[in-house]
Design an enzyme around this catalytic site. Structure first.
Site, mmCIF file in Angstrom:
data_model
loop_
_atom_site.group_PDB
_atom_site.id
_atom_site.type_symbol
_atom_site.label_atom_id
_atom_site.label_comp_id
_atom_site.label_asym_id
_atom_site.label_seq_id
_atom_site.Cartn_x
_atom_site.Cartn_y
_atom_site.Cartn_z
ATOM 1 N N GLU A 275 0.839 -1.207 0.000
ATOM 2 C CA GLU A 275 0.000 0.000 0.000
ATOM 3 C C GLU A 275 0.874 1.258 0.000
ATOM 4 O O GLU A 275 0.822 2.066 0.928
ATOM 5 C CB GLU A 275 -0.884 0.020 1.249
ATOM 6 C CG GLU A 275 -1.781 -1.180 1.410
ATOM 7 C CD GLU A 275 -2.404 -1.255 2.807
ATOM 8 O OE1 GLU A 275 -2.025 -0.461 3.693
ATOM 9 O OE2 GLU A 275 -3.262 -2.123 3.003
ATOM 10 N N PRO A 276 1.695 1.451 -1.016
ATOM 11 C CA PRO A 276 2.545 2.645 -1.023
ATOM 12 C C PRO A 276 1.742 3.902 -1.344
ATOM 13 O O PRO A 276 0.821 3.870 -2.155
ATOM 14 C CB PRO A 276 3.533 2.345 -2.158
ATOM 15 C CG PRO A 276 2.725 1.531 -3.120
ATOM 16 C CD PRO A 276 1.818 0.673 -2.264
ATOM 17 N N ARG A 314 1.579 20.200 5.971
ATOM 18 C CA ARG A 314 2.609 19.344 6.564
ATOM 19 C C ARG A 314 3.617 20.090 7.458
ATOM 20 O O ARG A 314 3.948 19.601 8.534
ATOM 21 C CB ARG A 314 3.341 18.536 5.478
ATOM 22 C CG ARG A 314 2.398 17.658 4.630
ATOM 23 C CD ARG A 314 3.128 16.632 3.773
ATOM 24 N NE ARG A 314 3.766 15.640 4.599
ATOM 25 C CZ ARG A 314 5.042 15.643 4.928
ATOM 26 N NH1 ARG A 314 5.850 16.576 4.462
ATOM 27 N NH2 ARG A 314 5.532 14.711 5.707
ATOM 28 N N TYR A 318 3.584 18.639 11.119
ATOM 29 C CA TYR A 318 4.661 17.682 11.443
ATOM 30 C C TYR A 318 6.044 18.323 11.405
ATOM 31 O O TYR A 318 7.034 17.606 11.287
ATOM 32 C CB TYR A 318 4.668 16.513 10.444
ATOM 33 C CG TYR A 318 3.319 15.996 10.008
ATOM 34 C CD1 TYR A 318 2.491 15.320 10.905
ATOM 35 C CD2 TYR A 318 2.878 16.167 8.703
ATOM 36 C CE1 TYR A 318 1.254 14.836 10.500
ATOM 37 C CE2 TYR A 318 1.649 15.684 8.289
ATOM 38 C CZ TYR A 318 0.842 15.026 9.201
ATOM 39 O OH TYR A 318 -0.372 14.553 8.796
ATOM 40 N N CYS A 343 -3.301 33.778 9.676
ATOM 41 C CA CYS A 343 -3.038 34.471 10.939
ATOM 42 C C CYS A 343 -2.679 33.522 12.068
ATOM 43 O O CYS A 343 -3.395 33.439 13.078
ATOM 44 C CB CYS A 343 -4.247 35.333 11.294
ATOM 45 S SG CYS A 343 -4.474 36.599 10.059
HETATM 46 N N1 LLP Z 1 -1.475 1.968 4.431
HETATM 47 C C1 LLP Z 1 -2.030 2.438 5.559
HETATM 48 C C2 LLP Z 1 -2.887 1.568 6.339
HETATM 49 C C3 LLP Z 1 -1.777 3.763 5.958
HETATM 50 O O1 LLP Z 1 -2.323 4.215 7.080
HETATM 51 C C4 LLP Z 1 -0.937 4.584 5.163
HETATM 52 C C5 LLP Z 1 -0.672 5.974 5.546
HETATM 53 C C6 LLP Z 1 -0.390 4.046 3.993
HETATM 54 C C7 LLP Z 1 -0.675 2.719 3.653
HETATM 55 C C8 LLP Z 1 0.500 4.847 3.071
HETATM 56 O O2 LLP Z 1 1.682 5.202 3.701
HETATM 57 P P1 LLP Z 1 2.864 5.901 2.860
HETATM 58 O O3 LLP Z 1 3.399 4.880 1.883
HETATM 59 O O4 LLP Z 1 2.311 7.068 2.169
HETATM 60 O O5 LLP Z 1 3.870 6.262 3.886
HETATM 61 N N2 LLP Z 1 -0.337 13.006 6.414
HETATM 62 C C9 LLP Z 1 0.921 12.411 6.811
HETATM 63 C C10 LLP Z 1 1.042 10.952 6.421
HETATM 64 C C11 LLP Z 1 -0.064 10.083 6.971
HETATM 65 C C12 LLP Z 1 0.058 8.644 6.581
HETATM 66 C C13 LLP Z 1 -1.155 7.885 6.989
HETATM 67 N N3 LLP Z 1 -1.163 6.504 6.584
HETATM 68 C C14 LLP Z 1 2.070 13.233 6.214
HETATM 69 O O6 LLP Z 1 1.797 14.218 5.517
HETATM 70 O O7 LLP Z 1 3.223 12.932 6.432
#
Ligand code: LLP
Length: 424
Positions: A275-276, A314, A318, A343
């Site tokens: 799940e990338p 972001r 974060y 603001c």
């Molecule tokens: N699978 C599941 C169950 C997840 O919760 C996520 C991300 C992914 C796959 C994908 O992860 P990735 O490959 O993108 O790292 N808004 C935050 C990131 C939140 C990620 C939530 N879950 C940011 O801007 O860094």
């Protein structure tokens, strides 16, 4: 590698000048490169070639734009969705229903029913209670839902606390210690075909070690379930691979990730699923902005741009770093604070950043904004909702309109009793 490069002194997305897009669409605006999306999709798939026949479901929370999903669907990607809305988008973009994985810690009964009706491929269950409810819903429809049990491996992903998901105290999955027993109980229910296990420990991981630790635990769990007579044919290894945000940052490559996965899973005898999100979309997008003005500051000048925390959340959420670059750099640099017009002091993209010199009216970009960018935008401060553009070679299209603050206000109502004169 991405396709946002200088050509004749002007930043381009593939063959299109960012000045041209700014003139036609205005700023701020997200710009995605189709060639970069395709390239990342292929590199990631190729990296997993030692892992046999895998299923890759793009985590559409990273970028749910319909045009982006369409590009990835055409690369054979399925979709990982976490809400009814994301499921609708994936289907609308042409992702095959059986290639959709429904994740998420709080699926509602209504969402489960809609997903069953749509024929989605797999539910990733986050609790025994959720499995019992899904089994009952599926049975009542005379259906059987394919499901995987998401486990919490109690591994520290070593990333920002707000995007870590695999520690025991996090809300995600079931404890790895209870997982085999829960799997056995769920397997006995009518309406449920328990066929796999799933894990996802966090996002923007800068090291493969925590992923490897989690996968080793998942392998042990598969053996434990099988020893107890259970069946496991699928293992979903989630997403999480980090991308470089800063110049010189060097997270593990997809090839290194693929080699590690192949080594750990070689005897699992399952179909692997992934799940990338970020690794596919992150560096395929930039946020184009215009400098409103530069004002003096106590230590460094403030570059006030027309993008803000509502457009790219972001940094505020974060403390994330997004590279900032002028669209027409003249080679000179200065140290500046880069801020938006909202603001709040939190509306700060960078403090004391060594960057290209810019002045009022200049265009600039924030890089690595293709994942968790537009999708997290809001209209805070009654700002317009930021639009999105997709570039493909020498052509581009607006793939999400700018939604004007006035349109948002049009959806609001003042009740009759507050109208002038009514309570007089
Ligand atoms: N699978 C599941 C169950 C997840 O919760 C996520 C991300 C992914 C796959 C994908 O992860 P990735 O490959 O993108 O790292 N808004 C935050 C990131 C939140 C990620 C939530 N879950 C940011 O801007 O860094």
């Amino acid at each position: 590698m991405d396709h946002f490069r200088l050509k004749n002194g002007v930043l381009h997305a593939e063959g299109v000048s960012l000045c041209e897009i700014a003139d036609a669409v205005g700023t701020p605006v997200y710009i995605y490169s189709c060639a970069t999306l395709r390239r990342h999709a292929r590199v990631f798939r190729e990296a997993l070639s030692p892992c046999g026949d895998v299923h890759i479901a793009f985590a559409i929370k990273a970028n749910p734009n319909l045009a982006v999903l369409k590009v990835l669907a055409s690369e054979g990607y399925g979709a990982d969705v976490v809400s009814g809305g994301e499921m609708e988008r994936a289907l609308r973009a042409g992702v095959a229903a059986d290639g959709i994985v429904f994740s998420g810690v709080g699926k509602t009964g209504d969402e489960m029913a809609r997903a069953l009706d749509a024929g989605i491929g797999q539910f990733n269950l986050e609790s025994e209670e959720e499995g019992v409810e899904l089994a009952a819903t599926a049975s009542s429809k005379g259906m059987t839902a394919n499901a995987a049990l998401r486990v919490n491996p109690d591994v520290d992903a070593g990333t920002h606390g707000k995007i870590s998901t695999g520690k025991a105290e996090n809300k995600f999955g079931v404890s790895i210690h209870q997982a085999a027993a829960i799997y056995a109980r769920l397997s006995a229910l009518n309406g449920l075909n328990m066929h796999g296990v799933a894990v996802h420990i966090g996002s923007q991981l800068g090291s493969l070690d925590p992923l490897e630790a989690a996968f080793v635990r998942l392998g042990d769990l598969i053996a434990e379930i099988r020893a107890a007579g259970g069946t496991v044919t699928h293992a979903d290894l989630g997403g999480g691979l980090g991308v470089p945000y800063r110049p010189g940052e060097n997270p593990p490559s997809p090839a290194e990730y693929g080699a590690m996965v192949a080594r750990i899973t070689k005897d699992w005898n399952v179909q692997l699923m992934f799940e990338p999100g970020r690794v596919i979309a992150g560096n395929a997008g930039v946020l184009l902005t215009k400098v409103i003005r530069v004002k003096p500051g106590a230590n460094h000048p403030f570059v006030i741009v027309d993008a803000a925390m509502n457009d790219l959340a972001r940094p505020a959420l974060y403390e994330a770093y997004h590279d900032f670059a002028a669209v027409q750099p003249d080679g000179a640099c200065f140290t500046a604070n880069i801020v938006g017009p909202v603001c709040e002091t939190g509306d700060t993209f960078a403090m004391g950043r060594e960057t290209d010199v810019v002045q009022a009216g200049d265009l600039a970009i924030f890089r690595t904004a293709g994942a968790y960018g537009a999708t997290m935008a809001s209209t805070y401060n009654s700002r317009d909702l930021v639009p999105e553009v997709l570039v493909d070679g020498d052509r581009y299209a607006v793939v999400a309109d700018r939604i004007m603050a006035s349109t948002v206000a049009d959806a609001e109502r003042v009740p009759e009793w507050l109208l002038d004169g009514d309570d007089a």
